[in-house]
Design an enzyme around this catalytic site. Structure first.
Site, PDB file in Angstrom:
ATOM      1  N   ASP A  34     -11.105   9.943  -4.298  1.00 34.79           N
ATOM      2  CA  ASP A  34     -11.257   8.617  -3.721  1.00 34.79           C
ATOM      3  C   ASP A  34     -12.542   8.517  -2.897  1.00 34.79           C
ATOM      4  OD1 ASP A  34      -8.909   8.115  -4.863  1.00 34.79           O
ATOM      5  OD2 ASP A  34      -7.757   7.801  -2.998  1.00 34.79           O
ATOM      6  N   ALA A  35     -12.810   9.568  -2.135  1.00 34.39           N
ATOM      7  CA  ALA A  35     -13.958   9.533  -1.229  1.00 34.39           C
ATOM      8  C   ALA A  35     -15.253   9.421  -2.031  1.00 34.39           C
ATOM      9  CB  ALA A  35     -13.984  10.787  -0.360  1.00 34.39           C
ATOM     10  N   TYR A  37     -15.541   8.127  -5.038  1.00 29.89           N
ATOM     11  CA  TYR A  37     -15.561   6.777  -5.589  1.00 29.89           C
ATOM     12  C   TYR A  37     -16.115   5.806  -4.541  1.00 29.89           C
ATOM     13  CZ  TYR A  37     -13.862   2.497  -7.835  1.00 29.89           C
ATOM     14  OH  TYR A  37     -13.786   1.271  -8.411  1.00 29.89           O
ATOM     15  N   ASP A  38     -15.586   5.924  -3.325  1.00 30.65           N
ATOM     16  CA  ASP A  38     -16.027   5.023  -2.254  1.00 30.65           C
ATOM     17  C   ASP A  38     -17.520   5.178  -1.963  1.00 30.65           C
ATOM     18  OD1 ASP A  38     -13.499   4.090  -2.099  1.00 30.65           O
ATOM     19  OD2 ASP A  38     -12.924   5.318  -0.360  1.00 30.65           O
ATOM     20  N   SER A  83       7.711 -16.920 -24.534  1.00 31.61           N
ATOM     21  CA  SER A  83       8.665 -16.101 -23.782  1.00 31.61           C
ATOM     22  C   SER A  83       9.516 -15.350 -24.799  1.00 31.61           C
ATOM     23  CB  SER A  83       9.512 -16.970 -22.870  1.00 31.61           C
ATOM     24  OG  SER A  83      10.260 -17.857 -23.649  1.00 31.61           O
ATOM     25  N   LEU A  84      10.472 -14.604 -24.326  1.00 29.52           N
ATOM     26  CA  LEU A  84      11.276 -13.766 -25.215  1.00 29.52           C
ATOM     27  C   LEU A  84      12.743 -14.137 -25.098  1.00 29.52           C
ATOM     28  CD1 LEU A  84       9.765 -10.251 -24.419  1.00 29.52           C
ATOM     29  CD2 LEU A  84       9.589 -11.473 -26.592  1.00 29.52           C
ATOM     30  N   GLU A 114       8.602  -1.165 -26.211  1.00 28.96           N
ATOM     31  CA  GLU A 114       7.834  -1.015 -24.964  1.00 28.96           C
ATOM     32  C   GLU A 114       8.725  -1.286 -23.771  1.00 28.96           C
ATOM     33  OE1 GLU A 114       5.083  -4.217 -25.442  1.00 28.96           O
ATOM     34  OE2 GLU A 114       4.475  -3.485 -27.420  1.00 28.96           O
ATOM     35  N   LYS A 116       9.868  -3.242 -20.547  1.00 27.07           N
ATOM     36  CA  LYS A 116       9.637  -4.607 -20.087  1.00 27.07           C
ATOM     37  C   LYS A 116       9.333  -4.548 -18.598  1.00 27.07           C
ATOM     38  CE  LYS A 116      11.392  -9.315 -20.372  1.00 27.07           C
ATOM     39  NZ  LYS A 116      11.147  -9.711 -18.989  1.00 27.07           N
ATOM     40  N   ASP A 118       8.359  -5.495 -14.863  1.00 30.08           N
ATOM     41  CA  ASP A 118       8.777  -6.605 -14.025  1.00 30.08           C
ATOM     42  C   ASP A 118       7.613  -7.006 -13.136  1.00 30.08           C
ATOM     43  OD1 ASP A 118      10.514  -8.463 -13.254  1.00 30.08           O
ATOM     44  OD2 ASP A 118      11.845  -7.141 -12.131  1.00 30.08           O
ATOM     45  N   ARG A 137       0.667 -17.312 -16.847  1.00 28.20           N
ATOM     46  CA  ARG A 137       1.340 -17.880 -17.997  1.00 28.20           C
ATOM     47  C   ARG A 137       1.649 -19.368 -17.765  1.00 28.20           C
ATOM     48  NH1 ARG A 137       6.789 -18.285 -19.136  1.00 28.20           N
ATOM     49  NH2 ARG A 137       7.223 -18.617 -21.338  1.00 28.20           N
ATOM     50  N   GLU A 174       0.878  -7.566 -18.442  1.00 28.45           N
ATOM     51  CA  GLU A 174       1.618  -7.765 -17.211  1.00 28.45           C
ATOM     52  C   GLU A 174       0.850  -7.152 -16.039  1.00 28.45           C
ATOM     53  OE1 GLU A 174       4.413  -9.394 -17.871  1.00 28.45           O
ATOM     54  OE2 GLU A 174       5.852  -9.059 -16.239  1.00 28.45           O
ATOM     55  N   TYR A 224      -0.805  -3.595 -17.434  1.00 30.91           N
ATOM     56  CA  TYR A 224      -0.610  -3.038 -18.774  1.00 30.91           C
ATOM     57  C   TYR A 224      -0.794  -4.137 -19.799  1.00 30.91           C
ATOM     58  CZ  TYR A 224       1.356   1.549 -17.652  1.00 30.91           C
ATOM     59  OH  TYR A 224       1.531   2.838 -17.250  1.00 30.91           O
ATOM     60  N   LYS A 315      17.791  -6.341 -22.085  1.00 31.44           N
ATOM     61  CA  LYS A 315      17.755  -6.235 -20.625  1.00 31.44           C
ATOM     62  C   LYS A 315      18.697  -5.141 -20.102  1.00 31.44           C
ATOM     63  CE  LYS A 315      15.673  -9.346 -18.483  1.00 31.44           C
ATOM     64  NZ  LYS A 315      15.933 -10.740 -18.426  1.00 31.44           N
ATOM     65  N   CYS A 409      28.899   1.083  22.385  1.00 33.51           N
ATOM     66  CA  CYS A 409      29.205   1.856  21.184  1.00 33.51           C
ATOM     67  C   CYS A 409      30.621   1.511  20.734  1.00 33.51           C
ATOM     68  CB  CYS A 409      29.095   3.345  21.495  1.00 33.51           C
ATOM     69  SG  CYS A 409      29.739   4.400  20.182  1.00 33.51           S
ATOM     70  N   CYS A 412      32.902   4.879  21.225  1.00 29.72           N
ATOM     71  CA  CYS A 412      33.275   5.469  22.511  1.00 29.72           C
ATOM     72  C   CYS A 412      33.092   4.502  23.679  1.00 29.72           C
ATOM     73  CB  CYS A 412      32.481   6.747  22.767  1.00 29.72           C
ATOM     74  SG  CYS A 412      30.757   6.446  23.174  1.00 29.72           S
ATOM     75  N   CYS A 427      23.601   5.319  20.969  1.00 25.72           N
ATOM     76  CA  CYS A 427      24.770   5.389  21.833  1.00 25.72           C
ATOM     77  C   CYS A 427      24.469   6.444  22.885  1.00 25.72           C
ATOM     78  CB  CYS A 427      26.003   5.795  21.023  1.00 25.72           C
ATOM     79  SG  CYS A 427      27.295   6.492  22.046  1.00 25.72           S
ATOM     80  N   CYS A 433      30.993  11.068  22.734  1.00 23.71           N
ATOM     81  CA  CYS A 433      31.266  10.055  21.708  1.00 23.71           C
ATOM     82  C   CYS A 433      31.827  10.757  20.469  1.00 23.71           C
ATOM     83  CB  CYS A 433      29.981   9.313  21.364  1.00 23.71           C
ATOM     84  SG  CYS A 433      30.178   8.186  19.966  1.00 23.71           S
TER      85      CYS A 433
HETATM   86  S1  IVH Z   1       5.774  -9.725 -25.072  1.00 23.14           S
HETATM   87  C1  IVH Z   1       5.893 -13.106 -27.765  1.00 23.14           C
HETATM   88  N1  IVH Z   1       5.946  -7.384 -23.954  1.00 23.14           N
HETATM   89  O1  IVH Z   1       8.456 -10.649 -20.339  1.00 23.14           O
HETATM   90  C2  IVH Z   1       5.964 -11.978 -26.813  1.00 23.14           C
HETATM   91  N2  IVH Z   1       6.465  -9.284 -22.643  1.00 23.14           N
HETATM   92  O2  IVH Z   1      10.183 -13.084 -21.335  1.00 23.14           O
HETATM   93  C3  IVH Z   1       5.681 -12.353 -25.418  1.00 23.14           C
HETATM   94  N3  IVH Z   1       7.038  -8.765 -20.320  1.00 23.14           N
HETATM   95  O3  IVH Z   1       6.456 -13.438 -19.866  1.00 23.14           O
HETATM   96  C4  IVH Z   1       5.838 -11.321 -24.426  1.00 23.14           C
HETATM   97  N4  IVH Z   1       6.800  -6.598 -20.481  1.00 23.14           N
HETATM   98  O4  IVH Z   1       5.897 -11.369 -18.526  1.00 23.14           O
HETATM   99  C5  IVH Z   1       6.093  -8.696 -23.788  1.00 23.14           C
HETATM  100  N5  IVH Z   1       6.019  -5.230 -23.079  1.00 23.14           N
HETATM  101  C6  IVH Z   1       6.161  -6.550 -22.927  1.00 23.14           C
HETATM  102  C7  IVH Z   1       6.534  -7.111 -21.688  1.00 23.14           C
HETATM  103  C8  IVH Z   1       6.687  -8.491 -21.586  1.00 23.14           C
HETATM  104  C9  IVH Z   1       7.099  -7.607 -19.665  1.00 23.14           C
HETATM  105  C10 IVH Z   1       7.355 -10.079 -19.730  1.00 23.14           C
HETATM  106  C11 IVH Z   1       6.242 -11.070 -19.843  1.00 23.14           C
HETATM  107  C12 IVH Z   1       6.827 -12.264 -20.504  1.00 23.14           C
HETATM  108  C13 IVH Z   1       8.290 -12.030 -20.387  1.00 23.14           C
HETATM  109  C14 IVH Z   1       8.976 -12.559 -21.625  1.00 23.14           C
END
Ligand code: IVH
Length: 782
Positions: A34-35, A37-38, A83-84, A114, A116, A118, A137, A174, A224, A315, A409, A412, A427, A433
């Site tokens: 790190d140092a 890099y800085d 979305s999924l 992969e 998912k 958060d 998004r 993400e 990622y 999920k 407490c 006691c 306490c 106690c």
């Molecule tokens: S694919 C058509 N891959 O999950 C595919 N989504 O409900 C679109 N997410 O809004 C998403 N990890 O924020 C995909 N490996 C992953 C993911 C991922 C997290 C989230 C993403 C998306 C939500 C989908």
């Protein structure tokens, strides 16, 4: 030379910094500290400041964040961000696969799978290899322009690496906050009195939505990539997995947990595997994502409304649930710490029923503003204790009052107090106690303390509640009859059928065993005993150091607190805590009782010769922490007065004669006017003289047959634990080390010895088996 040409040096620095980021975030193989890099970054900053004409938007210096903006502009996504659909059960996953198999007429197709993550979904647009725009998004069609913020995320490349990139490339993925970084950030925030982040997801989302990119730059965000959006001017590979590999070549971090599997079994296998490792991952995930790997198949499957038919999120059970806080109890720990515990309306969280959650301390309650009756969000991750992450304010019942630490407490009735500068409330009842007593006994009996096998929590509860044991010393008075009697009464009280009565005969084997274990614990080492006493702030390391420096229980238990500061790493707070413990007549009585009931410290020895270096009046005066008496003043006093007693007898003006400035002399005189201080100085002076008499003058005095030799233990021993073997070897003067080298005197190899044995053989280091060890220890009385 490159350094004479600023443009060349700037290019070189940018390349090195980008490489460092790439190695860290993409290859997971950092090469510079790190140092360093800085230092490179600072050099680049100053060169760019001197040559503004050489500044560019994708310089690593631009990652610190630009000036804030008033609002985020809107961005229309070139291709919508989908979305999924979700699957919560194996059947739903099977349905998903069956639909694909039927539509495409294939069997067990390949899926890219992969984690998912958060965090927050974003889209990154590159034109001619340069990062030009980043967006959230939003509603999938339009998002917010967070380009300036995303530039500060070091895991996101500002320029693509490798070659053959499309003219336009949108990368989706993400932004998230790694768990370790989240924890470190919150620890800092707590210490600085700043706002803590509720969880890593909120941390990531909140950080990206800052109007001031300089704030985003302070947040430990990572990224990622998991897919692409618009692509113009080049073809991508025909599968998702190959595209991810390509993205990685272009400089994007891609999850190392991605795999390609086939059919339902492959998907579910992956789900279970990651689920089992979920708590060990460096980031939060809320499930896994399955994507049909073949792009042609994806096109054929198409979409329903906003979600693809070729992908699904499987999920995990939620780790957070809402429930009602029914009460807040106070739990009293061994040292009296009063910890609030949330009593919850029972709720299923991640597969178990949760009824209690930790609230950490009173400050935490104030910070969350939780009140009894509130609806709260409970979080449980892995086997960690469930905790309350936040309150749902909309559901607060009318009249819910802020919580306050009770004055007394609950166990006691002693006052609950908070010492200045301390977070914890305590306490004040100490060993009067019952709660503290039980905790003290539990600690005393624990494996790393007196190691009384079989004395579990249940027995400790009953022994205390039914009046058989009031202090740890009472354990050594117990008889088999007492235990059997106690069990009978506990069974009566609980209305349980006595397990101890089998076929009309009272079973007493367990009691025999327990008494035997108590007996065995009578012979112990000084460090174990000191640790077992449960003195506040005295953990194993401190207990070991105290034992090594002072050598003997009788010496230690009579020392005034400032002398404990002679031990390395023992500061004023710890020394005072030890002194406070020893000042309590009740504690001294317990030690007396233990000794009277046969406790023996087997490894008493003279104080360490190293102690001599610090046994002088000047050091003592510094250790006493007298206001305005610094090291220099203490040395002036020590030069003028031969002893603590002489100093105590001297009139104040002699302090001035000794060379002290009036202010220090006055401070010392006022300090001495307090009787307790004068008594402490007198006692410490005497103790120092006693210690000096006991302390050998030179280090060379041999104490054991293994002096100066290093031993290594490997494998499992049948007749003793490894800790025990270590202690016994150390008692004979050996140093026990964790690794074998040429300097190792011998290696003790137990059952299933591993690489250390190989290493010993390779280096020609003597190897003992367990029998040799046992014989040697016996022959040397260890
Ligand atoms: S694919 C058509 N891959 O999950 C595919 N989504 O409900 C679109 N997410 O809004 C998403 N990890 O924020 C995909 N490996 C992953 C993911 C991922 C997290 C989230 C993403 C998306 C939500 C989908």
């Amino acid at each position: 030379m490159a350094s004479h040409d600023p443009a060349a040096r700037i290019a070189d620095l940018r390349r090195r910094l980008d490489d460092a980021n790439h190695r860290y975030y993409v290859l997971d193989d950092p090469t510079i500290a790190d140092a360093e890099y800085d230092a490179l970054l600072r050099e680049l900053e100053s060169l760019e400041a001197a040559h503004p004409e050489l500044c560019v938007a994708d310089s690593p210096t631009q990652r610190v964040g630009n000036a804030p903006s008033a609002a985020f502009a809107e961005v229309r996504h070139a291709l919508p961000m989908l979305s999924l659909g979700n699957a919560f059960s194996d059947e739903e996953v099977a349905d998903f696969v069956r639909r694909i198999e039927q539509t495409l007429d294939v069997e067990a197709p390949a899926f890219s799978v992969e984690p998912k993550l958060d965090g927050l979904a974003i889209s990154l647009r590159y034109e001619d290899g340069r990062f030009v725009q980043g967006a959230t998004r939003g509603d999938g069609a339009t998002g917010e322009d967070v380009t300036a913020n995303l530039r500060t995320v070091k895991a996101i490349p500002l320029a693509l690496r490798g070659r053959d990139w499309p003219k336009v490339l949108e990368v989706r993925g993400e932004v998230y906050m790694p768990l370790a970084a989240f924890k470190a950030y919150n620890a800092r925030a707590l210490a600085d009195g700043a706002k803590v982040l509720a969880n890593p997801r909120n941390g990531a989302a909140g950080s990206l939505r800052q109007l001031d990119p300089r704030i985003t730059a302070q947040r430990p965000l990572a990224f990622y990539a998991y897919g692409v959006g618009a692509v113009e001017g080049a073809e991508l590979p025909p599968t998702h997995s190959a595209t991810l590999a390509r993205l990685r070549d272009w400089g994007f971090p891609v999850s190392a947990e991605s795999r390609v599997v086939r059919g339902v079994d492959g998907l579910l296998g992956y789900y279970r595997d990651i689920g089992a490792r979920r708590d060990a991952l460096a980031f939060d995930i809320d499930g896994v994502v399955y994507k049909l790997d073949d792009y042609a198949g994806q096109r054929e499957m198409g979409f329903v409304s906003r979600a693809p038919r070729w992908a699904i999120a499987h999920k995990f059970p939620a780790q957070e649930q809402a429930t009602v806080l029914e009460g807040i109890d106070i739990q009293i720990g061994r040292t009296g710490a009063a910890t609030p515990v949330a009593r919850l309306r029972p709720v299923h969280v991640a597969g178990v029923v949760v009824t209690n959650a930790t609230l950490h301390n009173a400050d935490q309650i104030a910070r969350l503003d939780v009140r009894v009756g509130d609806t709260v969000i409970v979080r449980r991750a892995g086997d960690v204790i469930p905790e309350i992450v936040r309150v749902v304010p909309e559901h607060r019942p009318a009249g819910a009052a802020p919580w306050a630490m009770p004055a007394q407490c609950p166990v006691c009735g002693s006052e609950i107090v908070r010492e200045e500068g301390e977070a914890a409330w305590r306490c004040s009842g100490e060993l009067s106690c019952p709660a503290q007593r039980k905790e003290a006994i539990r600690h005393f009996a624990s494996r790393r303390a007196m190691d009384i096998e079989g004395l579990g929590d249940r027995y400790i509860e009953d022994l205390c509640d039914l009046g058989y044991v009031a202090s740890v010393a009472d354990l050594y008075r117990l008889t088999v009859d007492d235990l059997v009697d106690m069990k009978r009464r506990a069974d009566e009280r609980d209305g349980t059928t006595p397990e101890t009565v089998k076929a009309g005969k009272v079973a007493t084997k367990w009691a025999d065993n327990l008494i035997e274990a108590i007996d065995r614990s009578r012979a112990t080492t000084l460090e174990r005993f000191l640790f077992a006493l449960g003195i506040q702030h005295v953990g194993e390391a401190t207990a070991k150091a105290l034992a090594a420096w002072f050598g003997d229980l009788e010496t230690i238990r009579r020392l005034p607190w400032p002398l404990f500061k002679r031990v390395p790493d023992v500061g004023g707070e710890v020394a005072r805590a030890i002194g406070h413990f020893l000042d309590q007549p009740g504690n001294q009585q317990v030690i007396d009782d233990l000794l009277a009931r046969g406790l023996v410290v087997t490894d008493a020895h003279a104080p360490s010769p190293k102690l001599r270096g610090g046994l002088d009046l000047a050091t003592l005066l510094v250790d006493l922490e007298i206001p305005k008496v610094t090291r220099i003043r203490a040395e002036q006093l020590a030069a003028a007065f031969p002893s603590a007693a002489a100093l105590l007898d001297a009139p104040q003006h002699n302090f001035v004669t000794a060379g002290l400035p009036a202010e220090s002399a006055q401070a010392l005189a006022s300090w001495l006017e307090v009787d307790a201080n004068a008594a402490l100085l007198a006692a410490a002076g005497d103790a120092m003289t006693r210690l000096l008499a006991l302390t050998p003058a030179s280090v060379s005095t041999a104490t054991g047959p293994l002096d100066g030799q290093t031993a290594v233990l490997t494998g499992t021993l049948a007749t003793m634990t490894r800790d025990e073997a270590k202690a016994r070897l150390e008692a004979l003067g050996a140093k026990v080390s964790g690794s074998v080298s040429k300097k190792t005197a011998f290696v003790v190899a137990g059952e299933a010895a591993g690489s250390k044995l190989d290493k010993a053989t390779e280096l020609g280091v003597p190897v003992w088996d367990e029998a040799q060890l046992v014989a040697f220890l016996a022959a040397n009385g260890a």
